[in-house]
Design a protein around this motif. Structure first.
Motif, mmCIF file in Angstrom:
data_model
loop_
_atom_site.group_PDB
_atom_site.id
_atom_site.type_symbol
_atom_site.label_atom_id
_atom_site.label_comp_id
_atom_site.label_asym_id
_atom_site.label_seq_id
_atom_site.Cartn_x
_atom_site.Cartn_y
_atom_site.Cartn_z
ATOM 1 N N ASN A 1 0.822 -1.216 0.000
ATOM 2 C CA ASN A 1 0.000 0.000 0.000
ATOM 3 C C ASN A 1 0.856 1.265 0.000
ATOM 4 O OD1 ASN A 1 -2.365 -1.662 0.231
ATOM 5 N ND2 ASN A 1 -1.948 -1.828 2.428
ATOM 6 N N LYS B 1 5.316 13.131 -4.735
ATOM 7 C CA LYS B 1 5.944 13.180 -6.049
ATOM 8 C C LYS B 1 7.259 13.955 -6.011
ATOM 9 C CE LYS B 1 1.723 12.587 -8.740
ATOM 10 N NZ LYS B 1 0.812 13.156 -9.755
ATOM 11 N N LYS C 1 5.399 3.139 -11.390
ATOM 12 C CA LYS C 1 4.849 4.476 -11.495
ATOM 13 C C LYS C 1 5.914 5.450 -11.998
ATOM 14 C CE LYS C 1 0.622 4.088 -9.620
ATOM 15 N NZ LYS C 1 -0.635 4.516 -10.276
ATOM 16 N N GLU D 1 2.490 4.744 -0.710
ATOM 17 C CA GLU D 1 2.082 6.070 -1.181
ATOM 18 C C GLU D 1 3.246 7.018 -0.941
ATOM 19 O OE1 GLU D 1 -1.145 8.994 0.516
ATOM 20 O OE2 GLU D 1 -2.130 7.511 -0.777
ATOM 21 N N THR E 1 0.871 13.492 -4.533
ATOM 22 C CA THR E 1 1.257 12.157 -4.066
ATOM 23 C C THR E 1 0.940 11.127 -5.147
ATOM 24 O OG1 THR E 1 -0.889 11.760 -3.011
ATOM 25 C CG2 THR E 1 0.862 12.722 -1.639
ATOM 26 N N LYS F 1 6.561 8.900 -11.437
ATOM 27 C CA LYS F 1 6.045 9.829 -10.432
ATOM 28 C C LYS F 1 5.842 11.234 -10.990
ATOM 29 C CE LYS F 1 9.311 8.648 -7.478
ATOM 30 N NZ LYS F 1 10.113 8.541 -6.238
ATOM 31 N N SER G 1 0.061 6.903 -5.525
ATOM 32 C CA SER G 1 -0.293 5.667 -4.825
ATOM 33 C C SER G 1 -0.026 4.479 -5.755
ATOM 34 C CB SER G 1 -1.764 5.678 -4.409
ATOM 35 O OG SER G 1 -2.019 6.751 -3.523
#
Length: 401
Positions: free
Chosen positions: A175, A180, A385, A177, A206, A387, A208
């Motif tokens: 999870n 950025k 991701k 998070e 941010t 970012k 996630s």
């Protein structure tokens, strides 16, 4: 035992090489010990009977020699039996003790990994001491948790086969998070790069990480499975590392990403990384570097194919051989990482590329019906991701009219 059988046994024992006892099993030694004991007792009784019945000295001496020979063989076999019995008990005790009987920490981890693989392949539950040796968390119940040591070795170790490793961030946090930007100020006007400011305003400050399932298969033959712990662990881990690296590269450089994986690719329209063009790839790359804001340009790297770089060198060299020996950074102005998947050069600060593996991996087994090879399967969940898309540029060529 009949008289003929005793005679045959005695003839065999007289020609016996005592070293052969070292190759006998405990049960074989036990049977030999019993037989020799019976034979020894029988000869003693015969000697007493001869003495009681007025046998000559020569007869008594001959019988006594037989008794001594039988006694010697009985004592040798009895001693060997005691030795093998003690070794067998010690071996069983170590097996019962399991990993507790292994003192070397590194060997304990290897043995624990091998036990985990064998238990999975044979459909047996993984013992708690195995999970404990690999850093499992008892609070998870051990159902869907990839032990920490296995996770570190398979997921977290830098992999040469994935060029992004060592440049992109990699974590193993559920999870996850993250902000950025690594830092913020009380005044948002400090963000000099207007593209970054607009991106943060549009998408939030941010990011996630989600859970995208994939499976890695490691083929394990019966020979490898029954081999040494070290060979088994090395074989499986190498296969899993290669599989993880291949999956990471595939999603990060996909030109046509699979549904649900669009956000993981540098080339995805969903990420919308800015494309900077030039008359050729050299000029496009130079323009892409220049187009980056200085916050990202300082740590920028270039991911490109070796074929593209070779074409650039051939064009720039124009018959000058010295350029072929120059470092790519000297030619393009930034460090270059060769990646066959980077079909269009990607320029940027790759610390804003982040892979995260969620806990929840499953161990399974499968069988390749075509080859008959058993498969050790790891089902894992991960996410990639980007970012900040503002930290990257894609260099492309636009043909001049």
């Amino acid at each position: 035992m009949t008289k003929n059988k005793f005679a045959a046994l005695n003839a065999q024992l007289l020609n016996l090489n005592l070293q052969e006892f070292g190759n006998k099993t405990l049960e074989e030694l036990r049977m030999s010990k019993v037989s020799l004991g019976q034979y020894y007792a029988k000869l003693e009784a015969e000697m007493v009977a001869l003495a009681s019945n007025g046998a000559t000295n020569e007869e008594l001496e001959a019988k006594e020699k037989e008794v001594q020979n039988a006694q010697k063989r009985f004592e040798v076999v009895a001693a060997q039996y005691d030795k093998v019995e003690a070794e067998t008990k010690a071996k069983f005790a170590q097996q019962r003790a399991g990993l507790a009987g292994i003192e070397d920490p590194k060997q304990k981890v290897v043995s624990a990994k091998a036990s985990l693989i064998r238990s999975t392949m044979r459909g047996k539950p993984i013992d708690t001491d195995i999970r404990a040796a690999l850093g499992d968390d008892s609070s998870t119940g051990g159902g869907k948790f990839l032990p920490k040591t296995v996770s570190n070795d398979i997921i977290m170790e830098p992999l040469a086969k994935n060029p992004l490793r060592g440049h992109s961030a990699v974590t193993n946090i559920p999870n996850l998070e993250l902000p950025k930007l690594s830092y913020t100020l009380d005044d948002d006007d400090f963000i000099a790069d207007k593209e970054t400011a607009k991106e943060l305003e549009l998408t939030g400050d941010t990011v996630s990480f989600g859970r995208n399932k994939f499976k890695v298969f490691a083929g394990v033959s019966e020979t490898v499975l029954n081999g040494t712990d070290t060979n088994l662990v090395q074989h499986v881990e190498n296969a899993l590392k290669s599989g993880v690296a291949a999956k990471e590269k595939k999603v990060a450089f996909a030109t046509t990403p699979k549904a649900g994986e669009e956000h993981m690719s540098f080339y995805s329209t969903q990420n919308g990384i800015k494309v900077v063009t030039g008359a050729d790839k050299y000029k496009a790359i130079k323009a892409a570097i220049a187009d980056l804001h200085e916050d990202y340009r300082e740590n920028a790297k270039i991911f490109m194919t070796f074929a593209d770089y070779s074409d650039i060198i051939e064009t720039l060299a124009n018959g000058n051989a010295t350029l072929y020996t120059a470092q790519p950074e000297q030619v393009l102005g930034k460090p270059v990482v060769f990646a066959d998947g980077a079909t269009k050069p990607i320029v940027g600060d790759f610390s804003y590329s982040h892979f995260n593996y969620d806990i929840g991996e499953l161990f399974e087994r499968d069988k390749d019906i075509k080859t008959g090879i058993e498969q050790f399967v790891v089902t894992a969940w991960f996410d990639h991701k980007i970012k900040l898309k503002s930290a990257f540029r894609i260099a492309d060529v636009v043909a001049t009219p």
